[in-house]
Design a protein around this motif. Structure first.
Motif, PDB file in Angstrom:
ATOM      1  N   LEU A 162     -11.814   7.322  -3.246  1.00  0.00           N
ATOM      2  CA  LEU A 162     -11.461   6.189  -2.237  1.00  0.00           C
ATOM      3  C   LEU A 162     -12.141   6.092  -1.701  1.00  0.00           C
ATOM      4  CD1 LEU A 162      -7.394   5.064  -2.601  1.00  0.00           C
ATOM      5  CD2 LEU A 162      -9.610   3.871  -4.051  1.00  0.00           C
ATOM      6  N   ASP A 163     -12.754   4.796  -0.870  1.00  0.00           N
ATOM      7  CA  ASP A 163     -13.485   5.892   0.671  1.00  0.00           C
ATOM      8  C   ASP A 163     -12.589   5.954   1.915  1.00  0.00           C
ATOM      9  OD1 ASP A 163     -15.865   4.959  -0.908  1.00  0.00           O
ATOM     10  OD2 ASP A 163     -15.458   2.614  -0.387  1.00  0.00           O
ATOM     11  N   TRP A 182      -3.037   5.023   3.706  1.00  0.00           N
ATOM     12  CA  TRP A 182      -2.812   5.176   4.861  1.00  0.00           C
ATOM     13  C   TRP A 182      -2.085   6.679   4.815  1.00  0.00           C
ATOM     14  CZ3 TRP A 182      -4.675   1.343   8.689  1.00  0.00           C
ATOM     15  CH2 TRP A 182      -4.575   0.271   8.032  1.00  0.00           C
ATOM     16  N   GLY A 221     -13.957  -2.301   0.506  1.00  0.00           N
ATOM     17  CA  GLY A 221     -13.418  -2.604   1.588  1.00  0.00           C
ATOM     18  C   GLY A 221     -11.638  -2.863   2.136  1.00  0.00           C
ATOM     19  N   GLU A 222     -10.901  -2.598   0.702  1.00  0.00           N
ATOM     20  CA  GLU A 222      -9.663  -2.908   1.163  1.00  0.00           C
ATOM     21  C   GLU A 222      -8.388  -1.876   0.859  1.00  0.00           C
ATOM     22  OE1 GLU A 222      -5.539  -4.783  -1.794  1.00  0.00           O
ATOM     23  OE2 GLU A 222      -7.710  -4.578  -2.623  1.00  0.00           O
ATOM     24  N   VAL A 223      -7.639  -1.128   2.154  1.00  0.00           N
ATOM     25  CA  VAL A 223      -7.075  -0.503   2.370  1.00  0.00           C
ATOM     26  C   VAL A 223      -6.369  -0.202   0.836  1.00  0.00           C
ATOM     27  CG1 VAL A 223      -5.360   1.405   3.433  1.00  0.00           C
ATOM     28  CG2 VAL A 223      -6.539  -0.855   4.747  1.00  0.00           C
ATOM     29  N   LEU A 224      -6.375   0.877   0.421  1.00  0.00           N
ATOM     30  CA  LEU A 224      -5.200   1.230  -0.694  1.00  0.00           C
ATOM     31  C   LEU A 224      -4.285   2.464   0.135  1.00  0.00           C
ATOM     32  CD1 LEU A 224      -7.395   1.444  -3.725  1.00  0.00           C
ATOM     33  CD2 LEU A 224      -5.955  -0.741  -2.705  1.00  0.00           C
ATOM     34  N   ASN A 235     -11.777   6.486   5.506  1.00  0.00           N
ATOM     35  CA  ASN A 235     -12.122   5.911   7.281  1.00  0.00           C
ATOM     36  C   ASN A 235     -10.654   6.505   7.851  1.00  0.00           C
ATOM     37  OD1 ASN A 235     -13.276   3.820   8.876  1.00  0.00           O
ATOM     38  ND2 ASN A 235     -11.144   2.562   8.625  1.00  0.00           N
ATOM     39  N   ASP A 260      -7.738   6.151   6.460  1.00  0.00           N
ATOM     40  CA  ASP A 260      -6.886   5.065   5.657  1.00  0.00           C
ATOM     41  C   ASP A 260      -8.245   5.974   3.937  1.00  0.00           C
ATOM     42  OD1 ASP A 260      -9.190   2.729   5.142  1.00  0.00           O
ATOM     43  OD2 ASP A 260      -9.052   3.015   7.857  1.00  0.00           O
ATOM     44  N   ARG A 268     -10.573   3.835   1.037  1.00  0.00           N
ATOM     45  CA  ARG A 268     -10.807   1.680   1.166  1.00  0.00           C
ATOM     46  C   ARG A 268     -11.099   2.415  -0.806  1.00  0.00           C
ATOM     47  NH1 ARG A 268     -11.822  -0.943   6.433  1.00  0.00           N
ATOM     48  NH2 ARG A 268      -9.870  -0.205   7.736  1.00  0.00           N
ATOM     49  N   ARG A 269     -11.274   1.191  -1.077  1.00  0.00           N
ATOM     50  CA  ARG A 269     -11.722   0.563  -2.439  1.00  0.00           C
ATOM     51  C   ARG A 269     -12.347  -0.227  -1.923  1.00  0.00           C
ATOM     52  NH1 ARG A 269      -8.637   1.499  -7.234  1.00  0.00           N
ATOM     53  NH2 ARG A 269      -9.981   3.465  -7.353  1.00  0.00           N
ATOM     54  N   ASP A 276       0.752  -1.181   0.115  1.00  0.00           N
ATOM     55  CA  ASP A 276       0.075  -0.408  -0.235  1.00  0.00           C
ATOM     56  C   ASP A 276       0.817   1.292  -0.107  1.00  0.00           C
ATOM     57  OD1 ASP A 276       1.268   0.339   2.973  1.00  0.00           O
ATOM     58  OD2 ASP A 276      -1.059  -1.069   3.334  1.00  0.00           O
TER      59      ASP A 276
END
Length: 228
Positions: free
Chosen positions: A29-30, A50, A45-48, A32, A40, A42-43, A8
């Motif tokens: 990206l989402d 930080w 649910g996966e963290v891309l 969080n 972080d 995410r796309r 990442d």
């Protein structure tokens, strides 16, 4: 065979929540937000990415920055970016933390406006051969191919890379401060990464650290997470 795998991207910020709120919409990206002040992106649910709060302010030009493909500058300017420099093919901007990135305005229908929307660009002190040499080093580490391209070099076929490419460009200025943007990798053998030419800056376990902080042959920091 790859010694490590891309994991990442990490961005340091004076205010991680504010910077995450900027980059999330820009990169589709989402966002969080963490209770500890970090964040972080995410796309599915996966963290891309930080985004980590650090005490030190930005003082020098970023050695690793993002190039973003966009239909116009309107979106990034409305999100809080400011123009730093206008070039014939791209515009240099600064995000709310003052970190440089470049926007390439593409015409409607250009496939580069689809995901992935960006690439990572690493400055390398020296001439084009120095940039290509570092590209080859990272290519060997990640099991990818380094390709020369008009004074630059880029990596092709990087497993797990969520963006378009890793690009290495020559610059005259030397590295003078810790990089504010860096990549994380996973590896089964940190010793093999060191044998390939990396230098350990902080070993795993020091003060409870869960990963190893290293530098590549040009002094650029990256973190290695041990797996398996």
């Amino acid at each position: 065979m790859a010694t490590a795998t891309y994991k990442d991207l990490c961005i340091d910020a004076s205010d991680a929540h504010a910077l995450a709120r900027f980059w999330g919409p820009v990169l589709d990206l989402d966002v969080n937000l963490h209770d500890d002040g970090d964040a972080d992106l995410r796309r599915a649910g996966e963290v891309l990415v930080w985004v980590n709060t650090v005490p030190e302010p930005k003082t020098v030009k970023n050695r690793l920055h993002l190039d973003v493909h966009a239909a116009s500058l309107d979106r990034v300017l409305a999100a809080g970016a400011r123009v730093v420099d206008e070039q014939p093919r791209w515009t240099v901007l600064a995000d709310p933390d003052g970190q440089e990135f470049c926007v390439f305005v593409r015409q409607a229908g250009d496939e580069r406006l689809r995901t992935p929307l960006y690439e990572l660009v690493q400055d390398v002190t020296g001439d084009a051969d120095d940039a290509h040499g570092l590209a080859v080093w990272w290519g060997d580490l990640l099991g990818a191919t380094a390709v020369r391209d008009d004074g630059f070099s880029h990596l092709e076929h990087v497993a797990g890379l969520p963006c378009e490419s890793l690009v290495f460009q020559p610059v005259p200025e030397a590295k003078t401060a810790k990089n504010r943007v860096h990549v994380d990798v996973t590896t089964r053998d940190v010793g093999a990464v060191v044998a390939a030419g990396a230098v350990v800056l902080r070993p795993r376990g020091e003060d409870g650290l869960g990963w190893t902080v290293l530098a590549d042959p040009h002094g650029n920091e990256f973190c290695a997470f041990t797996v398996g």
